[in-house]
Design a protein around this motif. Structure first.
Motif, mmCIF file in Angstrom:
data_model
loop_
_atom_site.group_PDB
_atom_site.id
_atom_site.type_symbol
_atom_site.label_atom_id
_atom_site.label_comp_id
_atom_site.label_asym_id
_atom_site.label_seq_id
_atom_site.Cartn_x
_atom_site.Cartn_y
_atom_site.Cartn_z
ATOM 1 N N GLU A 61 0.725 10.461 0.192
ATOM 2 C CA GLU A 61 0.956 9.688 1.413
ATOM 3 C C GLU A 61 -0.288 9.628 2.291
ATOM 4 O O GLU A 61 -0.219 9.577 3.506
ATOM 5 C CB GLU A 61 2.162 10.239 2.191
ATOM 6 N N ARG A 62 -1.420 9.651 1.633
ATOM 7 C CA ARG A 62 -2.690 9.452 2.328
ATOM 8 C C ARG A 62 -3.738 9.048 1.307
ATOM 9 O O ARG A 62 -3.600 9.311 0.108
ATOM 10 C CB ARG A 62 -3.141 10.707 3.062
ATOM 11 N N GLU A 118 -1.300 7.197 -2.361
ATOM 12 C CA GLU A 118 -0.262 6.905 -1.380
ATOM 13 C C GLU A 118 1.109 7.351 -1.881
ATOM 14 O O GLU A 118 1.915 7.890 -1.120
ATOM 15 C CB GLU A 118 -0.244 5.410 -1.057
ATOM 16 N N LYS A 161 11.952 3.869 -0.466
ATOM 17 C CA LYS A 161 11.065 5.009 -0.192
ATOM 18 C C LYS A 161 10.249 5.415 -1.411
ATOM 19 O O LYS A 161 9.213 6.078 -1.277
ATOM 20 C CB LYS A 161 11.868 6.205 0.318
ATOM 21 N N ARG A 179 5.902 0.477 1.387
ATOM 22 C CA ARG A 179 4.503 0.685 1.771
ATOM 23 C C ARG A 179 3.577 -0.205 0.932
ATOM 24 O O ARG A 179 3.756 -0.340 -0.277
ATOM 25 C CB ARG A 179 4.114 2.146 1.549
ATOM 26 N N VAL A 220 5.599 1.774 -3.831
ATOM 27 C CA VAL A 220 4.328 1.473 -3.174
ATOM 28 C C VAL A 220 3.696 0.288 -3.900
ATOM 29 O O VAL A 220 3.699 0.226 -5.129
ATOM 30 C CB VAL A 220 3.367 2.678 -3.218
ATOM 31 N N LYS A 231 -3.148 0.196 5.414
ATOM 32 C CA LYS A 231 -1.789 0.565 5.019
ATOM 33 C C LYS A 231 -0.813 -0.169 5.922
ATOM 34 O O LYS A 231 -0.915 -0.107 7.149
ATOM 35 C CB LYS A 231 -1.580 2.076 5.126
ATOM 36 N N LYS A 239 8.100 5.841 -7.814
ATOM 37 C CA LYS A 239 7.997 7.304 -7.965
ATOM 38 C C LYS A 239 9.168 7.828 -8.799
ATOM 39 O O LYS A 239 10.063 8.524 -8.315
ATOM 40 C CB LYS A 239 7.975 7.971 -6.591
ATOM 41 N N ARG A 254 3.465 -1.445 6.330
ATOM 42 C CA ARG A 254 4.856 -1.385 5.864
ATOM 43 C C ARG A 254 5.487 -2.758 5.985
ATOM 44 O O ARG A 254 5.400 -3.396 7.035
ATOM 45 C CB ARG A 254 5.664 -0.365 6.677
#
Length: 419
Positions: A366-367, A362, A182, A12, A185, A4, A31, A6
């Motif tokens: 966020e994992r 993700e 934000k 991300r 991804v 991962k 998103k 940034r």
């Protein structure tokens, strides 16, 4: 092994290098979905997805398609309730072309008014196609009922009125609000040079600085119990029974998948074997869970002869009561674990499915769980975990029912199910 990173602008990037393959899959995730819309702009997320294929400052719509077709790759996108994804799969030698085309679509689309009017006709035909599909209708009807006071219940495609109202300013303003650093991804899986990929992404994303950080406000989604009918002059009756399910990230997620495997999620499941194989009352009968960030839905579907509606509902109720009372057997528990693990491992053989899996994880959680962690989660499911899920899901008094077809409204489906 997942990585991962940034980018300098904060976007991300999640990567999984698979050196023994010759392909690479890329997904650019945003998103935003129909849950972020309202009654006036319903369908705008999906319409924007279409418009990003209709021409940029550098390419016409035909040139976008040819850029990937000419190298034997695949280019597509989808919009869901909670996200949008633009993705490509190409030979590893052509990853630079895929990155260039996708970022060109994301950052340089022109939203030509002429193309918009043509695409409105395309989307309206897509809506008409869904209207002509009663199986799709019944699932949409169920969603609109159980979440009728929330944007989660609105259709992803929108409707004729909203689609016809879209203009260039509406699209640009929606993108400014939702296509943010934000909210984005990038997921990549396959054979690639990580340093080179990050260098290319840094170059393409260097001017993307949309930090619109206004707080996201979504009302809490609540499950509503209801019964809905939609009359269609067709031969088959389409039935959906819905229960409140499990949200994304819940500890109950894997026990739910395991329970569904035995109850109605496979050809050897109880519903399939009883209603189709033993009784011959349906060609298609199954159950499936849908998990969103706030809430979940568990759906049972059957396509049946209208004269057999009451009998099929009684059989479904019988299977629900049976699993509530007796749960699963140890043999079923072990079989379901092997089924889940097998499906999971087989899915990992595709770079596309790996890209989709790590990107979605993700974006929403966020994992990313490793393969070992997922298999351990499945292996560690206990009988009481499954029984706990069964007790949470199958509350007959809170079930909602949707029916599409030649509906006989004299039949009280609510009473049949809940008696």
């Amino acid at each position: 092994m997942y990585q991962k990173i940034r980018l300098s602008n904060g976007v991300r990037v999640v990567l999984e290098k698979i050196p023994h393959v010759k392909s690479v899959s890329l997904g650019f995730w945003v998103k935003t979905g129909s849950i972020h819309e309202n009654l006036k702009n319903n369908g705008i997320t999906h319409f924007i997805e279409h418009m990003l294929f209709k021409g940029t400052k550098n390419r016409t719509a035909k040139q976008i398609a040819e850029a990937i077709d000419d190298i034997g790759g695949q280019l597509n996108a989808f919009t869901s309730k909670e996200c949008t994804c633009y993705y490509a799969k190409v030979l590893d030698a052509h990853i630079d072309i895929a990155i260039d085309v996708l970022t060109d679509m994301l950052f340089n689309s022109t939203f030509s008014p002429t193309e918009m009017e043509k695409e409105k006709s395309v989307v309206l035909e897509e809506i008409n196609m869904y209207e002509d599909s009663p199986e799709d209708n019944v699932h949409d009807l169920l969603l609109s009922m159980v979440f009728k006071e929330h944007s989660l219940g609105m259709p992803v495609l929108g409707n004729h009125r909203t689609v016809n109202s879209f203009n260039k300013n509406m699209l640009i303003n929606y993108i400014k609000d939702n296509y943010t650093v934000k909210n984005m991804v990038v997921s990549i899986a396959g054979n690639f040079d990580q340093e080179e990929v990050i260098r290319m992404l840094e170059e393409k994303f260097k001017d993307f600085t949309n930090e619109n950080n206004k707080p996201e406000y979504l009302e809490d989604a609540k499950f509503i119990t209801d019964v809905g009918f939609k009359y269609k002059d067709i031969e088959q009756l389409h039935l959906c029974i819905g229960f409140e399910g499990i949200p994304l990230g819940s500890d109950d997620y894997y026990p739910l998948l395991l329970m569904n495997t035995i109850f109605g999620g496979s050809m050897s499941s109880r519903l399939f074997q009883n209603i189709r194989e033993d009784k011959g009352l349906a060609y298609s009968v199954f159950s499936y869970p849908s998990s969103y960030q706030q809430i979940g839905l568990f759906t049972i579907y059957a396509g049946i002869n209208p004269s057999q509606l009451e009998e099929v509902i009684l059989l479904i109720r019988k299977e629900i009561n049976k699993v509530r009372k007796n749960g699963l057997s140890e043999a079923e528990l072990l079989k379901a674990k092997e089924h889940l693990k097998g499906n999971y491992i087989l899915g990992l053989e595709s770079t596309s499915s790996r890209m989709l899996s790590i990107g979605k994880s993700e974006l929403f959680l966020e994992r990313i769980y490793s393969q070992k962690q997922v298999l351990q989660k499945i292996d560690h499911i206990k009988m009481e975990d499954v029984q706990n899920v069964i007790d949470k899901i199958f509350v007959l008094d809170k079930a909602s029912v949707a029916v599409v077809g030649k509906v006989d409204k004299k039949i009280d489906v609510n009473s049949i199910l809940k008696a």
